[in-house]
Motif scaffolding. Structure first.
Motif, PDB file in Angstrom:
ATOM      1  N   ASN A 107       0.815  -1.222   0.000  1.00 18.87           N
ATOM      2  CA  ASN A 107       0.000   0.000   0.000  1.00 18.87           C
ATOM      3  C   ASN A 107       0.845   1.268   0.000  1.00 18.87           C
ATOM      4  O   ASN A 107       0.315   2.362  -0.153  1.00 18.87           O
ATOM      5  N   ASN A 139      -1.881   3.054  -2.024  1.00 17.46           N
ATOM      6  CA  ASN A 139      -2.495   4.370  -1.790  1.00 17.46           C
ATOM      7  C   ASN A 139      -1.465   5.488  -1.818  1.00 17.46           C
ATOM      8  O   ASN A 139      -1.812   6.650  -1.955  1.00 17.46           O
ATOM      9  N   THR A 140      -0.155   5.125  -1.708  1.00 12.29           N
ATOM     10  CA  THR A 140       0.914   6.131  -1.742  1.00 12.29           C
ATOM     11  C   THR A 140       2.025   5.649  -2.658  1.00 12.29           C
ATOM     12  O   THR A 140       2.526   4.534  -2.500  1.00 12.29           O
ATOM     13  N   GLY A 166      -7.362   3.225  -5.758  1.00 10.50           N
ATOM     14  CA  GLY A 166      -7.264   3.792  -4.417  1.00 10.50           C
ATOM     15  C   GLY A 166      -6.084   4.712  -4.199  1.00 10.50           C
ATOM     16  O   GLY A 166      -5.843   5.154  -3.064  1.00 10.50           O
ATOM     17  N   THR A 168      -4.107   7.736  -3.539  1.00 12.70           N
ATOM     18  CA  THR A 168      -4.471   9.064  -3.032  1.00 12.70           C
ATOM     19  C   THR A 168      -3.288  10.022  -2.983  1.00 12.70           C
ATOM     20  O   THR A 168      -3.487  11.237  -2.972  1.00 12.70           O
TER      21      THR A 168
END
Length: 510
Positions: A107, A139-140, A166, A168
């Protein structure tokens, strides 16, 4: 005698073994594994589900990279990977990218591969595309591609991100990549990342001019509404028209809460500054602003535009303003600092406003501003070459001592016509400041004598018990060799204290 020596050796060996077992126990307790492969020279560290690979600039080649690929293959449960692989001799990353595909639970990914002599770049871009497309839980993402890939290859890579619904937070570094012409169009796939909230683009030295800003404008228009945006366009040539075009794109992102832009050496002048600050002034939700306009010939008119915009930002908590410029005069300086004084109390302030020759009045105005913002956690002042003199240094020292919550302090007063008195006032401010843990004091290129420098260190010595780190720079002063040697002998090995000293003319001491 021999028996006694053998007993001593056994006792030493036993102690050593006990220490080693204790270290192993600590590492196991924290689920940390440290590795240094002496055969391949690669370095990596495993902390639970996190892998850290710090291998920048180690001259690694393909065979050595394969060792790191195996680490990925053997740890499919990894959720966070930090792979620093820039500045090596790697020509082929495809096996590494293939291993990256297996990290289905990842993630957070930091992947920096810039400055490597890669071959068959389109094939490698396709391999990276495939890997990124399968990391659907990301997400990163921090992606460093400095000095790599052409337009087509970059576009292939960024298309791989469109499958990560997802995502962000995205950081992309394209430093020293040629983005002239249609080069920025390779970033168009980013506009499909509908959940993106934070975007940082490092486009330093990327051969961008006013025409290329049309593509950046399009990207900013089509991006989702961001919370945070950082644009670094250092050392390009966008000039006035480019700043106007860029401002048009930023107009679509006025909802930003955090915004940073660095336009160092882009020659946007006062006209470009007016356009840019006209938009920044409408970002009424901003809590953090980092504004880099150094050496853009913005003149006093540009300074007034900066001040006008700052006055509108009533929610700001963190502010960094860099408006150092050789033809930026008193009127511009006054507009900027007066605007900061009128803001609600800030938590963090960085003011880089050197080379403006604002003199004693400028220092007094800054003092008044610091009295207003008396609850700062971090204060960084760069007043390089402003000729404020001893009286000006006293004003600024008073502003520093007025702070109630300061944790970090950085003061650059190089080239400011200080004598012993002014430098001592700044040192006394450091000693008397209530709670800074990190301090950086620079008073180089001033006429400070042996006695003054000794007195400075006596004052700073008293602040050592309360600080975690203290850096002092005193270069090109009136210091003599003998006093320099005395200070080095007394303070050179003091924990928490870092000193930079020299004499004029410099001697060959080390």
């Amino acid at each position: 005698m021999q028996k006694k020596e053998e007993q001593t050796q056994k006792r030493s060996s036993s102690i050593f073994n006990n220490i080693m077992w204790i270290l192993v126990g600590v590492l196991l307790a924290y689920n940390i594994k440290l590795y240094f492969d002496r055969t391949s020279q690669v370095q990596y560290e495993i902390k639970g589900n996190e892998i850290i690979m710090q291998n920048n600039g180690l001259n690694l080649q393909n065979l050595q990279l394969s060792s790191l690929s195996k680490v990925l293959s053997q740890n499919p449960q990894t959720t966070k990977l930090d792979a620093q692989l820039s500045i090596n001799q790697i020509t082929d990353f495809r096996d590494f990218f293939a291993s990256l595909e297996n990290l289905n639970n990842l993630n957070e990914l930091s992947l920096f591969i810039g400055h490597n002599p890669i071959l068959n770049e389109q094939q490698q871009a396709q391999s990276l595309n495939q890997a990124l497309a399968k990391l659907t839980k990301l997400n990163t993402l921090n992606l460093g591609l400095e000095s790599l890939f052409n337009y087509q290859s970059r576009e292939i890579i960024f298309k791989g991100l469109t499958n990560i619904s997802g995502l962000t937070s995205l950081h992309v570094s394209l430093i020293n990549c040629d983005l002239s012409g249609d080069g920025l169009k390779s970033l168009y796939p980013l506009t499909e990342l509908r959940n993106l909230k934070f975007l940082e683009l490092l486009l330093v030295g990327s051969k961008l001019k006013e025409e290329e800003m049309k593509h950046l404008q399009t990207i900013l228009h089509k991006l989702p509404k961001l919370n945070k945006l950082n644009l670094n366009l250092y050392a390009n040539k966008i000039q006035i028209d480019g700043a106007v075009t860029l401002s048009g794109g930023l107009f679509q992102q006025r909802q930003l809460k955090e915004f940073g832009i660095d336009l160092y050496f882009n020659n946007i002048t006062a006209n470009g500054t007016e356009s840019l600050m006209g938009v920044v002034g409408t970002m009424e939700n901003l809590t953090s602003l980092n504004l880099g306009l150094e050496f853009n010939y913005i003149t006093n008119d540009g300074g007034r535009q900066v001040g006008k915009a700052l006055e509108q930002l009533k929610k700001l908590k963190d502010l960094s303003v860099n408006v150092a410029s050789k033809n930026f005069g008193w009127d511009g300086y006054e507009s900027v600092v007066s605007a900061i004084e009128k803001l609600p109390p800030l938590e963090n302030l960085e003011l880089i406003i050197g080379v403006n020759k604002c003199g004693l009045p400028g220092a007094e105005l800054l003092k008044q501003t610091l009295f207003k913002h008396d609850k700062l956690k971090s204060l960084k002042i760069n007043f390089l070459e402003n000729y404020i003199g001893d009286a000006g240094a006293t004003f600024i020292a008073e502003g520093i001592q007025y702070q109630k919550n300061l944790q970090q302090l950085s003061v650059n007063m190089n080239f400011n016509s200080l004598s012993d008195r002014g430098a001592l006032e700044l040192a006394r401010a450091v000693k008397n400041a209530k709670s800074p843990k990190i301090v950086d004091l620079r008073v180089s290129q001033n006429q400070i004598t042996d006695k003054g420098i000794k007195d400075i260190f006596l004052l700073l010595e008293q602040s050592l018990p309360k600080v975690d780190q203290l850096e002092v720079e005193l270069l090109n002063t009136a210091l003599t060799n003998a006093t320099r040697d005395d200070i080095e002998l007394k303070y050179g090995k003091v924990e928490k204290l870092q000193i930079k000293l020299n004499t004029i003319p410099p001697s060959n001491w080390e």
